[in-house]
Design an enzyme around this catalytic site. Sequence first.
Site, PDB file in Angstrom:
ATOM      1  N   TYR A  68     -16.599  16.923 -15.050  1.00  0.00           N
ATOM      2  CA  TYR A  68     -16.855  15.826 -15.343  1.00  0.00           C
ATOM      3  C   TYR A  68     -17.744  15.445 -13.859  1.00  0.00           C
ATOM      4  O   TYR A  68     -17.368  15.897 -12.313  1.00  0.00           O
ATOM      5  CB  TYR A  68     -15.306  14.586 -14.523  1.00  0.00           C
ATOM      6  CG  TYR A  68     -15.983  12.892 -15.129  1.00  0.00           C
ATOM      7  CD1 TYR A  68     -16.696  12.716 -16.214  1.00  0.00           C
ATOM      8  CD2 TYR A  68     -15.536  12.627 -13.611  1.00  0.00           C
ATOM      9  CE1 TYR A  68     -16.273  11.257 -16.053  1.00  0.00           C
ATOM     10  CE2 TYR A  68     -15.535  11.370 -13.695  1.00  0.00           C
ATOM     11  CZ  TYR A  68     -16.323  10.578 -15.262  1.00  0.00           C
ATOM     12  OH  TYR A  68     -16.943   9.005 -15.010  1.00  0.00           O
ATOM     13  N   ARG A 106       0.884  -1.583  -0.008  1.00  0.00           N
ATOM     14  CA  ARG A 106       0.238  -0.063   0.108  1.00  0.00           C
ATOM     15  C   ARG A 106       0.877   1.083   0.088  1.00  0.00           C
ATOM     16  O   ARG A 106       0.722   1.862  -0.704  1.00  0.00           O
ATOM     17  CB  ARG A 106      -0.918   0.348   1.180  1.00  0.00           C
ATOM     18  CG  ARG A 106      -1.740   1.167   1.165  1.00  0.00           C
ATOM     19  CD  ARG A 106      -2.598   1.250   2.216  1.00  0.00           C
ATOM     20  NE  ARG A 106      -2.726   0.779   3.193  1.00  0.00           N
ATOM     21  CZ  ARG A 106      -1.710   0.952   4.443  1.00  0.00           C
ATOM     22  NH1 ARG A 106      -1.890   1.757   4.413  1.00  0.00           N
ATOM     23  NH2 ARG A 106      -2.341  -0.035   5.600  1.00  0.00           N
ATOM     24  N   LYS A 131      -8.360   6.318 -19.407  1.00  0.00           N
ATOM     25  CA  LYS A 131      -8.714   6.866 -20.777  1.00  0.00           C
ATOM     26  C   LYS A 131      -7.149   6.986 -21.727  1.00  0.00           C
ATOM     27  O   LYS A 131      -6.823   6.322 -21.253  1.00  0.00           O
ATOM     28  CB  LYS A 131      -9.056   8.177 -20.263  1.00  0.00           C
ATOM     29  CG  LYS A 131     -10.497   8.804 -19.305  1.00  0.00           C
ATOM     30  CD  LYS A 131     -11.338   7.736 -19.230  1.00  0.00           C
ATOM     31  CE  LYS A 131     -12.546   7.803 -18.170  1.00  0.00           C
ATOM     32  NZ  LYS A 131     -12.585   9.339 -17.195  1.00  0.00           N
ATOM     33  N   ASP A 181      -7.708  18.978 -14.212  1.00  0.00           N
ATOM     34  CA  ASP A 181      -7.664  17.199 -14.728  1.00  0.00           C
ATOM     35  C   ASP A 181      -7.355  17.598 -15.734  1.00  0.00           C
ATOM     36  O   ASP A 181      -7.419  18.120 -16.764  1.00  0.00           O
ATOM     37  CB  ASP A 181      -9.174  16.948 -14.233  1.00  0.00           C
ATOM     38  CG  ASP A 181      -8.883  15.764 -14.652  1.00  0.00           C
ATOM     39  OD1 ASP A 181      -8.573  15.371 -15.895  1.00  0.00           O
ATOM     40  OD2 ASP A 181     -10.777  15.123 -14.274  1.00  0.00           O
TER      41      ASP A 181
HETATM   42  C1  LIG Z   1     -13.279   9.425 -15.962  1.00  0.00           C
HETATM   43  C2  LIG Z   1     -13.041  10.999 -16.050  1.00  0.00           C
HETATM   44  C3  LIG Z   1     -12.401  10.916 -14.509  1.00  0.00           C
HETATM   45  C4  LIG Z   1     -13.091   9.626 -13.854  1.00  0.00           C
HETATM   46  O1  LIG Z   1     -11.652   8.424 -13.909  1.00  0.00           O
HETATM   47  P1  LIG Z   1     -12.118   7.066 -12.989  1.00  0.00           P
HETATM   48  O2  LIG Z   1     -11.043   6.194 -13.693  1.00  0.00           O
HETATM   49  O3  LIG Z   1     -13.112   6.908 -14.077  1.00  0.00           O
HETATM   50  O4  LIG Z   1     -12.458   6.820 -11.735  1.00  0.00           O
HETATM   51  C5  LIG Z   1     -11.954  12.427 -14.004  1.00  0.00           C
HETATM   52  N1  LIG Z   1     -12.157  13.068 -14.544  1.00  0.00           N
HETATM   53  C6  LIG Z   1     -11.959  12.806 -16.405  1.00  0.00           C
HETATM   54  C7  LIG Z   1     -12.403  14.656 -16.957  1.00  0.00           C
HETATM   55  C8  LIG Z   1     -12.952  12.098 -16.795  1.00  0.00           C
HETATM   56  O5  LIG Z   1     -12.937  11.952 -17.986  1.00  0.00           O
END
Ligand SMILES: *Cc1c(COP(=O)(O)O)cnc(C)c1O
Length: 384
Positions: free
Chosen positions: A101, A49, A198, A173
């Site tokens: 998001y 961890r 992604k 982000d």
């Molecule tokens: C998908 C996404 C998230 C969240 O990520 P997860 O891996 O689904 O928890 C946060 N910000 C953006 C812009 C996203 O597309």
Amino acid sequence: MSKMKIKTKMVHGGISEDAASGAVSVPIYQVSTYKQEGLGQPKAYEYSRSGNPTRHALESLIADLEGGVRGFAFASGLAGIHAVLSIFKAGDHIIMGNDVYGSTFRLMDKVMQNFGLEYDLVDLTDLSALKKTIKSTTTALYFETPSNPLMTILDIRQLTEVAQENNLITIVDNTFATPYFQRPLSLGADIVLHSGTKYLGGHSDVVAGLVTAKDTNLAERIGFMQNSIGGVLGPQDSWLVQRGIKTLALRMEAHAANAQKIAEFLEKNPQVSKVYYPGLPTNSGYEIASKQMSGFGGMLSFELQDESKVKYFVESLKYFTLAESLGGVESLIEVPAVMTHASIPKHLREAVGIKDGLIRLSAGGEDIHDLLEDLQTAFETIRN
Ligand SMILES: *Cc1c(COP(=O)(O)O)cnc(C)c1O
């Protein structure tokens, strides 16, 4: 390592091979604990961890790519965002972009708020609105650019300047742009985070989150939360994300080229009333995007002239899979109001321009002729 060009860093950045064996990919250290040399004499790792060599390789890579001092890998993008928001305390006020998001909004509104974090959603294209919302308890500014799902472009340098004047920590982000096209730390941001699910993973086969910070103080606070809350990424998934990043440059070029052609195709189509893609010179974010990004990305959205045909349209496509998520080699399509952004109340959604008829598309790596033909056929189907 920092002298390498970004495309080289994707392959050789961070820890990219196994020094002990010469293996050209870092092995999957499927282990929870590590033998200690003697009492109170642990070696580099004690417990997975707190640290795992495979995860550590990925963490060093994201730090290298974004220009951070240390990286952190989490079990999902949201686990990473949760750890970052956890460095604040009850009473702190955070300003968020008004089109973050959906699940980030939900985390703030339904979870962090219960622990005393306060927030306001602000249209960050409007600097005066931002300045008006800053109060004595404001500690951070959080946003996405390009944003999801309207691809709104925010001027990172301008926003971080306002944040710095007011002692705010800027959190970006960077999921949509990826470090290949945009590096927010170099434009003044303090923390950059990603849904590694992604583009970084890139093959729709892993859920992951990555975070990196500009200075050691912030990095220590995030590292403390990563270990204390414990939402870490496992070794198998760490390996998958690192493997994905090795081809990130190649994939992003392909995604962006396809998205550009699809956006131009849609813009000419009379059945489409609006296209949102920062690579179109008609887009309001085009100039800023041209300045702060080295490519416009693979995501776009559009509205159909006839909103009632949305369901029929997305269901009649062959290569665009109807699914949430984005950034994989396969093209995906979705309707934000029903799918990714359903957790945002309708009145808030509409206030930021997410109409029920909005369609979001993630351009994959398929042949552009097949993709355009597929869209063309769907447009003909809904016309009849
Ligand atoms: C998908 C996404 C998230 C969240 O990520 P997860 O891996 O689904 O928890 C946060 N910000 C953006 C812009 C996203 O597309």
